[in-house]
Design an enzyme around this catalytic site. Structure first.
Site, mmCIF file in Angstrom:
data_model
loop_
_atom_site.group_PDB
_atom_site.id
_atom_site.type_symbol
_atom_site.label_atom_id
_atom_site.label_comp_id
_atom_site.label_asym_id
_atom_site.label_seq_id
_atom_site.Cartn_x
_atom_site.Cartn_y
_atom_site.Cartn_z
ATOM 1 N N THR A 53 0.838 -1.200 0.000
ATOM 2 C CA THR A 53 0.000 0.000 0.000
ATOM 3 C C THR A 53 0.868 1.243 0.000
ATOM 4 O O THR A 53 2.001 1.239 0.467
ATOM 5 C CB THR A 53 -0.931 0.066 1.239
ATOM 6 O OG1 THR A 53 -0.188 0.494 2.391
ATOM 7 C CG2 THR A 53 -1.577 -1.282 1.517
ATOM 8 N N ASP B 270 -4.383 5.037 2.895
ATOM 9 C CA ASP B 270 -3.811 5.907 3.915
ATOM 10 C C ASP B 270 -4.230 5.337 5.266
ATOM 11 O O ASP B 270 -5.421 5.323 5.600
ATOM 12 C CB ASP B 270 -4.324 7.335 3.741
ATOM 13 C CG ASP B 270 -3.680 8.320 4.705
ATOM 14 O OD1 ASP B 270 -3.083 7.877 5.710
ATOM 15 O OD2 ASP B 270 -3.776 9.542 4.467
ATOM 16 N N ASN C 100 3.291 -2.245 8.504
ATOM 17 C CA ASN C 100 4.632 -1.689 8.427
ATOM 18 C C ASN C 100 4.649 -0.161 8.333
ATOM 19 O O ASN C 100 5.611 0.471 8.759
ATOM 20 C CB ASN C 100 5.367 -2.279 7.216
ATOM 21 C CG ASN C 100 6.621 -1.507 6.871
ATOM 22 O OD1 ASN C 100 7.634 -1.598 7.547
ATOM 23 N ND2 ASN C 100 6.547 -0.717 5.797
ATOM 24 N N TYR D 175 8.374 8.936 19.336
ATOM 25 C CA TYR D 175 8.457 7.735 18.499
ATOM 26 C C TYR D 175 8.459 6.492 19.381
ATOM 27 O O TYR D 175 7.716 5.535 19.124
ATOM 28 C CB TYR D 175 9.720 7.793 17.643
ATOM 29 C CG TYR D 175 9.886 6.614 16.710
ATOM 30 C CD1 TYR D 175 9.114 6.510 15.554
ATOM 31 C CD2 TYR D 175 10.802 5.600 16.983
ATOM 32 C CE1 TYR D 175 9.253 5.425 14.693
ATOM 33 C CE2 TYR D 175 10.947 4.517 16.141
ATOM 34 C CZ TYR D 175 10.178 4.438 15.004
ATOM 35 O OH TYR D 175 10.315 3.363 14.157
ATOM 36 N N LYS E 60 5.458 3.490 19.303
ATOM 37 C CA LYS E 60 5.772 2.089 19.008
ATOM 38 C C LYS E 60 5.577 1.210 20.245
ATOM 39 O O LYS E 60 5.157 0.054 20.138
ATOM 40 C CB LYS E 60 7.209 1.974 18.488
ATOM 41 C CG LYS E 60 7.412 2.582 17.106
ATOM 42 C CD LYS E 60 6.604 1.859 16.046
ATOM 43 C CE LYS E 60 6.984 2.299 14.632
ATOM 44 N NZ LYS E 60 6.273 1.521 13.584
ATOM 45 N N THR F 231 17.375 2.590 5.641
ATOM 46 C CA THR F 231 16.179 2.971 4.880
ATOM 47 C C THR F 231 16.146 4.490 4.769
ATOM 48 O O THR F 231 17.045 5.186 5.230
ATOM 49 C CB THR F 231 14.892 2.490 5.591
ATOM 50 O OG1 THR F 231 14.713 3.258 6.794
ATOM 51 C CG2 THR F 231 14.971 1.007 5.931
#
Length: 269
Positions: free
Chosen positions: A33, A52, A79, A144, A148, A179
């Site tokens: 996606t 989204d 993800n 963050y 998580k 990444t």
């Protein structure tokens, strides 16, 4: 034998793309996606759906399209996520809400959308991609870590609620991987007149260096593959460099203040 249908959110780049490519190479029918499919006209690694995770209507449309094409969804890999850094005192609250909307609310929306289909199938697997940062409050990455960590905990609860339907859910927490997350994350600006200017600047530089020198995200993809092929997945998985995983062991055995001191030394605070 029919191939399992896998849906990977945030599949157009980074860890999500690596997961999709690896699973497709193993014979899975993969759908990724992205928020805007038009931005990827030459994407051919696997099928992309426009979705989204912050928008439940967008999610329902994409899931309906997937079910219409395949008739089922066997594995959901949550993800999609965003990074955020900054002194908590100076981080705009709108950015904090945006981070939670993507990293926490988004996976919940996705779970709610696929669970009725998995329940009717009497089987299914959900893998929530969290972060080793979610096991501890990291300086200048606290929001963050919190988003998580919240996902880790809600997965523990949801796991018990859906086990009776033949559905498994688990967390997979990566460490630092090479990444584009650093370029895509929200950075609270380093304000020259801020009392946090010097320590935040140093910490941000270290964080970015960790990502730049991170491991190959295909290691995460391989771990996802192993989880899919595990009959009874564990509650938590971690993947990353030895010291990153070892830090979780240290957090369990060390006094809080000793562990805090280790983190502060690591970030040169």
């Amino acid at each position: 034998m029919e191939h399992k249908v896998v849906l990977v959110t945030g599949g157009s780049s980074g860890i999500g793309k690596s997961i999709g490519i690896f699973l497709k190479s193993k014979g899975f029918k993969v759908y990724g996606t992205t928020r805007n499919v038009a931005n990827y006209p030459n994407f051919t690694d696997f099928d992309l759906l426009e979705l989204d995770v912050r928008n439940p209507e967008s999610i329902q449309t994409a899931i309906s399209e997937l079910i219409a094409k395949e008739g089922r969804v066997d594995v959901l890999v949550n993800n999609a996520g965003i990074g955020i850094t900054g002194p908590i005192e100076e981080t705009p609250h709108a950015e904090i809400l945006k981070a939670f909307d993507t990293n926490f609310n988004g996976p919940l929306h996705m779970c709610k959308a696929v669970l009725p289909h998995m329940r009717s199938q009497k089987k299914g697997l959900i893998i929530n991609i969290t972060s080793i940062a979610g096991y501890m409050g990291l300086p200048y990455r606290g929001i963050y870590s919190a988003s998580k960590g919240a996902l880790e905990l809600v997965t523990e609860a949801l796991r018990m609620e859906i086990k009776g339907f033949g559905i498994n859910i688990t967390n997979l927490a990566p460490g630092d991987f090479a990444t584009n997350i650093a370029s895509g994350r929200y950075h609270a600006p380093i304000l020259p007149d801020s009392p946090y200017s010097s320590p935040y600047g140093k910490t941000l530089k270290i964080m970015n260096e960790h990502v730049d020198s991170g491991q190959d995200p295909m290691l995460v993809a391989y771990t996802v593959f192993k989880i899919i092929n595990t009959k009874n997945p564990k509650v938590h998985y971690q993947v990353g460099e030895f010291m990153q995983k070892f830090s979780l062991f240290l957090k369990k055995i060390l006094p809080d203040k000793v562990y805090e001191k280790l983190l502060m030394n690591h970030y040169k605070l």
